[in-house]
Design a protein around this motif. Structure first.
Motif, mmCIF file in Angstrom:
data_model
loop_
_atom_site.group_PDB
_atom_site.id
_atom_site.type_symbol
_atom_site.label_atom_id
_atom_site.label_comp_id
_atom_site.label_asym_id
_atom_site.label_seq_id
_atom_site.Cartn_x
_atom_site.Cartn_y
_atom_site.Cartn_z
ATOM 1 N N TYR A 52 4.402 -13.490 -5.429
ATOM 2 C CA TYR A 52 4.836 -12.550 -4.399
ATOM 3 C C TYR A 52 4.194 -12.916 -3.069
ATOM 4 C CZ TYR A 52 6.315 -9.561 -8.247
ATOM 5 O OH TYR A 52 6.914 -9.065 -9.373
ATOM 6 N N ILE A 53 4.996 -12.813 -2.009
ATOM 7 C CA ILE A 53 4.494 -12.919 -0.643
ATOM 8 C C ILE A 53 4.987 -11.694 0.115
ATOM 9 C CG2 ILE A 53 4.405 -15.446 -0.602
ATOM 10 C CD1 ILE A 53 7.019 -15.344 1.088
ATOM 11 N N LEU A 61 7.982 -7.039 -0.276
ATOM 12 C CA LEU A 61 7.512 -8.232 -0.970
ATOM 13 C C LEU A 61 8.711 -9.079 -1.362
ATOM 14 C CD1 LEU A 61 4.861 -6.832 -3.505
ATOM 15 C CD2 LEU A 61 4.459 -7.803 -1.242
ATOM 16 N N LEU A 62 8.532 -10.395 -1.298
ATOM 17 C CA LEU A 62 9.539 -11.350 -1.772
ATOM 18 C C LEU A 62 8.928 -12.116 -2.929
ATOM 19 C CD1 LEU A 62 10.688 -12.708 1.699
ATOM 20 C CD2 LEU A 62 11.753 -10.892 0.343
ATOM 21 N N SER A 63 9.740 -12.466 -3.906
ATOM 22 C CA SER A 63 9.178 -13.143 -5.078
ATOM 23 C C SER A 63 10.042 -14.306 -5.543
ATOM 24 C CB SER A 63 9.008 -12.153 -6.235
ATOM 25 O OG SER A 63 10.259 -11.793 -6.772
ATOM 26 N N VAL A 64 9.392 -15.201 -6.255
ATOM 27 C CA VAL A 64 10.060 -16.221 -7.067
ATOM 28 C C VAL A 64 9.478 -16.073 -8.465
ATOM 29 C CG1 VAL A 64 10.577 -17.845 -5.205
ATOM 30 C CG2 VAL A 64 8.403 -18.021 -6.410
ATOM 31 N N TRP A 65 10.312 -16.231 -9.472
ATOM 32 C CA TRP A 65 9.865 -16.008 -10.839
ATOM 33 C C TRP A 65 10.494 -17.024 -11.785
ATOM 34 C CZ3 TRP A 65 13.668 -15.170 -14.381
ATOM 35 C CH2 TRP A 65 14.908 -14.760 -13.899
ATOM 36 N N ILE A 72 2.920 -0.054 0.373
ATOM 37 C CA ILE A 72 1.748 -0.903 0.182
ATOM 38 C C ILE A 72 0.531 -0.117 0.648
ATOM 39 C CG2 ILE A 72 0.589 -3.035 0.842
ATOM 40 C CD1 ILE A 72 3.343 -4.290 1.292
ATOM 41 N N SER A 73 -0.434 0.076 -0.260
ATOM 42 C CA SER A 73 -1.632 0.825 0.120
ATOM 43 C C SER A 73 -2.705 -0.088 0.689
ATOM 44 C CB SER A 73 -2.172 1.613 -1.070
ATOM 45 O OG SER A 73 -2.493 0.751 -2.135
ATOM 46 N N SER A 74 -2.853 -1.297 0.119
ATOM 47 C CA SER A 74 -3.859 -2.242 0.588
ATOM 48 C C SER A 74 -3.548 -3.600 -0.014
ATOM 49 C CB SER A 74 -5.252 -1.782 0.183
ATOM 50 O OG SER A 74 -6.207 -2.761 0.479
ATOM 51 N N GLY A 75 -3.512 -4.633 0.804
ATOM 52 C CA GLY A 75 -3.176 -5.957 0.276
ATOM 53 C C GLY A 75 -1.820 -5.935 -0.385
ATOM 54 N N PHE A 76 -1.775 -6.208 -1.673
ATOM 55 C CA PHE A 76 -0.532 -6.167 -2.433
ATOM 56 C C PHE A 76 -0.412 -4.896 -3.268
ATOM 57 C CE2 PHE A 76 -0.846 -10.645 -1.468
ATOM 58 C CZ PHE A 76 0.473 -11.030 -1.290
ATOM 59 N N GLU A 77 -1.478 -4.111 -3.332
ATOM 60 C CA GLU A 77 -1.452 -2.892 -4.139
ATOM 61 C C GLU A 77 -0.355 -1.954 -3.670
ATOM 62 O OE1 GLU A 77 -5.217 -0.925 -6.062
ATOM 63 O OE2 GLU A 77 -5.591 -1.420 -3.953
ATOM 64 N N ASN A 137 -4.250 -16.025 -3.631
ATOM 65 C CA ASN A 137 -4.789 -17.234 -3.017
ATOM 66 C C ASN A 137 -3.840 -17.612 -1.888
ATOM 67 O OD1 ASN A 137 -6.424 -19.485 -2.607
ATOM 68 N ND2 ASN A 137 -5.224 -20.737 -4.010
ATOM 69 N N CYS A 138 -4.384 -17.820 -0.702
ATOM 70 C CA CYS A 138 -3.572 -18.196 0.475
ATOM 71 C C CYS A 138 -2.443 -17.196 0.717
ATOM 72 C CB CYS A 138 -3.026 -19.609 0.323
ATOM 73 S SG CYS A 138 -4.279 -20.868 0.218
ATOM 74 N N ASP A 139 -2.740 -15.911 0.609
ATOM 75 C CA ASP A 139 -1.789 -14.823 0.869
ATOM 76 C C ASP A 139 -0.595 -14.804 -0.098
ATOM 77 O OD1 ASP A 139 -3.306 -13.787 3.002
ATOM 78 O OD2 ASP A 139 -2.403 -15.233 4.376
ATOM 79 N N VAL A 140 -0.767 -15.384 -1.282
ATOM 80 C CA VAL A 140 0.257 -15.359 -2.322
ATOM 81 C C VAL A 140 -0.345 -14.722 -3.566
ATOM 82 C CG1 VAL A 140 1.765 -16.754 -3.795
ATOM 83 C CG2 VAL A 140 1.331 -17.462 -1.434
ATOM 84 N N LEU A 141 0.317 -13.691 -4.088
ATOM 85 C CA LEU A 141 -0.085 -13.094 -5.360
ATOM 86 C C LEU A 141 0.652 -13.834 -6.472
ATOM 87 C CD1 LEU A 141 -1.376 -11.013 -7.252
ATOM 88 C CD2 LEU A 141 0.477 -9.439 -6.642
#
Length: 102
Positions: free
Chosen positions: A9-10, A18-22, A38-43, A91-95
């Motif tokens: 996710y980015i 959020l956008l994702s690849v899966w 979004i409450s904080s970061g990706f949460e 890592n590097c703004d990617v979950l």
């Protein structure tokens, strides 16, 4: 192995997006678009739509992401029933997360 997958996710350009690849051992691969609070970061809690690699809509799900130290715990629901859960890191703004269907 069956019923396992990986997702990244980015943050999107829209607010609370959020956008994702899966990829999944049984269902192939594709993308996703989530909107929520979004409450904080990706949460946060999201409504997410997943698409296959031909951009055909597959499903709409609820996604909850919780942070615990450096780990993120992900839970996907369909009609309030848990269908998958996973664990990831940023890592590097990617979950990036791995998950399993239940």
């Amino acid at each position: 192995m069956a019923n396992i997958g990986r997702v990244q996710y980015i943050k999107g350009t829209e607010k609370d997006q959020l956008l994702s690849v899966w990829m999944h051992s049984d269902y192939g691969s594709g993308t996703g678009r989530a909107h929520g609070k979004i409450s904080s970061g990706f949460e946060g809690h999201y409504d997410i739509t997943y698409y296959d690699d031909q951009n055909a809509k597959l499903t709409d799900l609820k996604l909850e992401i919780k942070k615990d130290d450096d780990r993120y715990f992900l839970t996907w629901r369909n009609s309030n029933k848990v269908i998958s859960f996973g664990i990831g890191l940023v890592n590097c703004d990617v979950l990036s997360a791995s998950y399993i269907d239940v």
